[in-house]
Design a protein around this motif. Structure first.
Motif, PDB file in Angstrom:
ATOM      1  N   ALA A 151      -2.194   2.197  10.747  1.00 38.85           N
ATOM      2  CA  ALA A 151      -1.095   2.279   9.782  1.00 38.85           C
ATOM      3  C   ALA A 151      -1.539   3.008   8.520  1.00 38.85           C
ATOM      4  N   ILE A 152      -2.755   2.738   8.068  1.00 35.69           N
ATOM      5  CA  ILE A 152      -3.287   3.433   6.895  1.00 35.69           C
ATOM      6  C   ILE A 152      -3.444   4.919   7.192  1.00 35.69           C
ATOM      7  N   ALA A 153      -3.973   5.229   8.369  1.00 32.08           N
ATOM      8  CA  ALA A 153      -4.150   6.631   8.752  1.00 32.08           C
ATOM      9  C   ALA A 153      -2.809   7.363   8.796  1.00 32.08           C
ATOM     10  N   GLN A 154      -1.783   6.716   9.322  1.00 36.43           N
ATOM     11  CA  GLN A 154      -0.463   7.346   9.372  1.00 36.43           C
ATOM     12  C   GLN A 154       0.040   7.658   7.963  1.00 36.43           C
ATOM     13  N   LEU A 155      -0.137   6.710   7.039  1.00 41.30           N
ATOM     14  CA  LEU A 155       0.279   6.935   5.657  1.00 41.30           C
ATOM     15  C   LEU A 155      -0.495   8.095   5.038  1.00 41.30           C
ATOM     16  N   VAL A 156      -1.782   8.140   5.278  1.00 43.33           N
ATOM     17  CA  VAL A 156      -2.625   9.196   4.726  1.00 43.33           C
ATOM     18  C   VAL A 156      -2.178  10.564   5.232  1.00 43.33           C
ATOM     19  N   ARG A 157      -1.900  10.655   6.511  1.00 42.90           N
ATOM     20  CA  ARG A 157      -1.458  11.932   7.074  1.00 42.90           C
ATOM     21  C   ARG A 157      -0.092  12.334   6.520  1.00 42.90           C
ATOM     22  N   GLU A 158       0.811  11.366   6.433  1.00 42.29           N
ATOM     23  CA  GLU A 158       2.152  11.667   5.920  1.00 42.29           C
ATOM     24  C   GLU A 158       2.120  12.189   4.491  1.00 42.29           C
ATOM     25  N   ARG A 159       1.263  11.591   3.669  1.00 34.69           N
ATOM     26  CA  ARG A 159       1.224  11.948   2.254  1.00 34.69           C
ATOM     27  C   ARG A 159       0.133  12.959   1.933  1.00 34.69           C
ATOM     28  N   ASP A 160      -0.541  13.467   2.949  1.00 25.56           N
ATOM     29  CA  ASP A 160      -1.572  14.498   2.786  1.00 25.56           C
ATOM     30  C   ASP A 160      -2.629  14.069   1.765  1.00 25.56           C
ATOM     31  N   LEU A 161      -3.212  12.899   2.003  1.00 24.46           N
ATOM     32  CA  LEU A 161      -4.206  12.344   1.095  1.00 24.46           C
ATOM     33  C   LEU A 161      -5.613  12.531   1.641  1.00 24.46           C
ATOM     34  N   LEU A 162      -6.592  12.356   0.767  1.00 25.01           N
ATOM     35  CA  LEU A 162      -7.984  12.226   1.165  1.00 25.01           C
ATOM     36  C   LEU A 162      -8.337  10.745   1.217  1.00 25.01           C
ATOM     37  N   LEU A 193       0.834  -1.201   0.000  1.00 28.12           N
ATOM     38  CA  LEU A 193       0.000   0.000   0.000  1.00 28.12           C
ATOM     39  C   LEU A 193       0.867   1.248   0.000  1.00 28.12           C
ATOM     40  N   ARG A 194       1.875   1.267   0.856  1.00 26.37           N
ATOM     41  CA  ARG A 194       2.767   2.430   0.913  1.00 26.37           C
ATOM     42  C   ARG A 194       3.479   2.627  -0.423  1.00 26.37           C
ATOM     43  N   ALA A 195       3.907   1.525  -1.036  1.00 23.59           N
ATOM     44  CA  ALA A 195       4.622   1.627  -2.316  1.00 23.59           C
ATOM     45  C   ALA A 195       3.703   2.100  -3.437  1.00 23.59           C
ATOM     46  N   ALA A 196       2.391   1.850  -3.305  1.00 23.66           N
ATOM     47  CA  ALA A 196       1.448   2.244  -4.353  1.00 23.66           C
ATOM     48  C   ALA A 196       1.164   3.737  -4.374  1.00 23.66           C
ATOM     49  N   VAL A 197       1.425   4.417  -3.265  1.00 25.42           N
ATOM     50  CA  VAL A 197       1.154   5.849  -3.176  1.00 25.42           C
ATOM     51  C   VAL A 197       2.297   6.622  -3.827  1.00 25.42           C
ATOM     52  N   THR A 198       1.951   7.481  -4.774  1.00 27.35           N
ATOM     53  CA  THR A 198       2.935   8.298  -5.484  1.00 27.35           C
ATOM     54  C   THR A 198       2.557   9.766  -5.351  1.00 27.35           C
ATOM     55  N   ASP A 199       3.340  10.609  -5.995  1.00 21.56           N
ATOM     56  CA  ASP A 199       3.028  12.037  -5.991  1.00 21.56           C
ATOM     57  C   ASP A 199       1.744  12.343  -6.751  1.00 21.56           C
ATOM     58  N   ARG A 200       1.271  11.384  -7.537  1.00 21.26           N
ATOM     59  CA  ARG A 200       0.036  11.587  -8.300  1.00 21.26           C
ATOM     60  C   ARG A 200      -1.193  11.065  -7.564  1.00 21.26           C
ATOM     61  N   THR A 201      -0.986  10.435  -6.397  1.00 23.78           N
ATOM     62  CA  THR A 201      -2.113   9.884  -5.640  1.00 23.78           C
ATOM     63  C   THR A 201      -2.914  11.003  -4.997  1.00 23.78           C
ATOM     64  N   ARG A 202      -4.218  10.994  -5.247  1.00 28.14           N
ATOM     65  CA  ARG A 202      -5.111  11.983  -4.665  1.00 28.14           C
ATOM     66  C   ARG A 202      -5.825  11.433  -3.433  1.00 28.14           C
ATOM     67  N   LEU A 203      -6.282  10.176  -3.534  1.00 23.12           N
ATOM     68  CA  LEU A 203      -7.049   9.641  -2.412  1.00 23.12           C
ATOM     69  C   LEU A 203      -6.978   8.124  -2.370  1.00 23.12           C
ATOM     70  N   LEU A 204      -7.333   7.600  -1.201  1.00 25.00           N
ATOM     71  CA  LEU A 204      -7.551   6.171  -1.009  1.00 25.00           C
ATOM     72  C   LEU A 204      -9.058   5.923  -0.994  1.00 25.00           C
ATOM     73  N   LEU A 205      -9.487   4.883  -1.711  1.00 21.93           N
ATOM     74  CA  LEU A 205     -10.880   4.450  -1.695  1.00 21.93           C
ATOM     75  C   LEU A 205     -10.911   3.111  -0.965  1.00 21.93           C
ATOM     76  N   LEU A 206     -11.423   3.134   0.263  1.00 18.23           N
ATOM     77  CA  LEU A 206     -11.392   1.962   1.128  1.00 18.23           C
ATOM     78  C   LEU A 206     -12.791   1.408   1.359  1.00 18.23           C
ATOM     79  N   ASN A 207     -12.862   0.118   1.584  1.00 18.38           N
ATOM     80  CA  ASN A 207     -14.124  -0.555   1.872  1.00 18.38           C
ATOM     81  C   ASN A 207     -13.881  -1.522   3.032  1.00 18.38           C
ATOM     82  N   THR A 208     -14.478  -1.206   4.174  1.00 20.10           N
ATOM     83  CA  THR A 208     -14.389  -2.096   5.324  1.00 20.10           C
ATOM     84  C   THR A 208     -15.690  -1.995   6.107  1.00 20.10           C
TER      85      THR A 208
END
Length: 387
Positions: A186-197, A155-170
């Motif tokens: 862990a997902i939340a930490q990645l989202v905050r680090e990369r400033d994603l929606l 998941l971390r490797a999939a996030v690039t500078d072009r990533t706008r958001l994560l679409l999650l289903n749980t």
């Protein structure tokens, strides 16, 4: 030369597998364990609430664009009651024509053409279409059997500078995986680090069998960047009513509403009043729902195991993923198309939920949100496969 009528973004989608398999069920008189809808209605008092709304003229004309105040208030109260989340019903809740419209509106509102959307694969087929219609680029991170846990490094490797958001289903359709607190953090930490929606599809939030459902918006720093999607259809067994909702901070709700208003504008007027009543049902309703579905899950899972399937017992939703390798060398698509004639049961090949179709070649999904007698009959029919 005339161009193709269907634009290139939607051309690969074709007819949804659910339409094909449901038509096959009708044509062959098979038990339909493919499409995920219950074969019984929800509570009588909720049906009466809908009928009374129609008869009293509430919702028969256009309801307010954001949804009726009663339902927006009920959604906010639900989020507070179950998760301790505070949402302003006037600025932070939006009612939609089911969760599917909420997903479409979120993608159309939040994506620029070329933006990347990271999602766990397999994913519900509307995700693919909605991302495509918005001009986004989907980036799958594959969940693999037997446990379908997310690979957080992938998941971390999939996030690039072009990533706008994560679409999650749980809880996750079709695998039944429920994100753990450690995975969510862990997902939340990645989202905050990369400033994603984040857009989270939580329509199966009350359909879990042991594990706790943890809305991502409850984690530190996530409420302000998360669009949470819910629905009355799955929880209350009224999938045809198409009543969904979005909860998010005002700026995100405003963005989603800007797109949503040009899709349906409004929908399901009288059913919005009934959904408001449903959300206020006592805790006993929700606990009984889980208990009943867990029993149905085990009934079908045991029967599938006896019939020769490898069964991946889900922690949530009302779907069971199986592996057919021990039964046939054929792939899931051929198996599912032949299954109605072989034993009078319809299922869904999981590969329709994957970009990497080879990863799901032998996987097949069954729905267990059916009457006990229907599941028992289906199990008996599936037993013929070993004969």
């Amino acid at each position: 030369m005339r161009l193709p009528y269907l634009n290139s973004r939607l051309a690969p989608m074709g007819t949804t597998i659910f339409a094909e398999m449901s038509a096959l069920a009708v044509a062959t008189g098979s038990i339909n364990l493919g499409q995920g809808f219950p074969d019984t209605d929800g509570p009588e008092e909720i049906k009466r609430a809908a009928a009374e709304a129609v008869l009293s003229g509430r919702g028969n004309q256009y309801p307010p664009g954001p949804g009726i105040p009663e339902l927006r208030t009920a959604v906010a109260a639900h989020q507070k009651r179950f998760y301790g989340l505070d949402f302003d019903p006037d600025t932070e809740v939006l009612i939609t024509a089911g969760a599917t419209e909420a997903i479409a509106a979120a993608m159309l509102a939040l994506l620029e053409p070329g933006d990347e959307v990271v999602a766990f694969e397999p994913y519900y087929d509307s995700y693919t279409a909605c991302i495509a219609m918005a001009g986004g680029v989907r980036v799958p991170v594959t969940l693999r059997p037997p446990h379908f846990r997310p690979d957080l490094d992938a998941l971390r490797a999939a996030v690039t500078d072009r990533t706008r958001l994560l679409l999650l289903n749980t809880p996750h359709n079709p695998t039944g995986m429920v994100l753990t607190r450690a995975e969510s953090e862990a997902i939340a930490q990645l989202v905050r680090e990369r400033d994603l929606l984040v857009v989270t599809d939580e329509v199966y939030e009350h359909l879990t069998f042991g594990p706790e459902h943890i809305p991502l918006a409850t984690l530190p720093g996530m409420r302000e960047r998360t669009v949470t999607i819910g629905s009355a259809g799955k929880t209350f067994s009224f999938t045809g009513w198409k009543v969904g909702w979005v909860t998010a901070p005002p700026a995100l709700v405003s963005a989603v509403r800007s797109a949503k208003q040009f899709l349906t504008y409004v929908a399901s007027g009288p059913f919005q009043y009934a959904a408001a009543t449903a959300l206020a049902l006592p805790d006993a309703y929700f606990s009984t729902l889980r208990t009943d579905l867990e029993r149905k899950r085990d009934l079908l899972a045991d029967g599938l195991t006896a019939a020769g399937f490898e069964v991946f017992r889900p922690d949530g939703t009302y779907f069971i993923t199986t592996d057919i390798s021990a039964l046939t060398p054929k792939g899931g698509m051929d198996f599912c198309r032949e299954l109605p004639e072989r034993c009078g049961v319809v299922a869904i090949p999981n590969q329709v939920f994957y970009d990497d179709t080879e990863a799901a070649r032998s996987l097949v999904r069954f729905a267990f949100c059916k009457k006990d007698e229907v599941l028992t009959e289906a199990v008996e029919r599936l037993g013929r496969l070993k004969g």
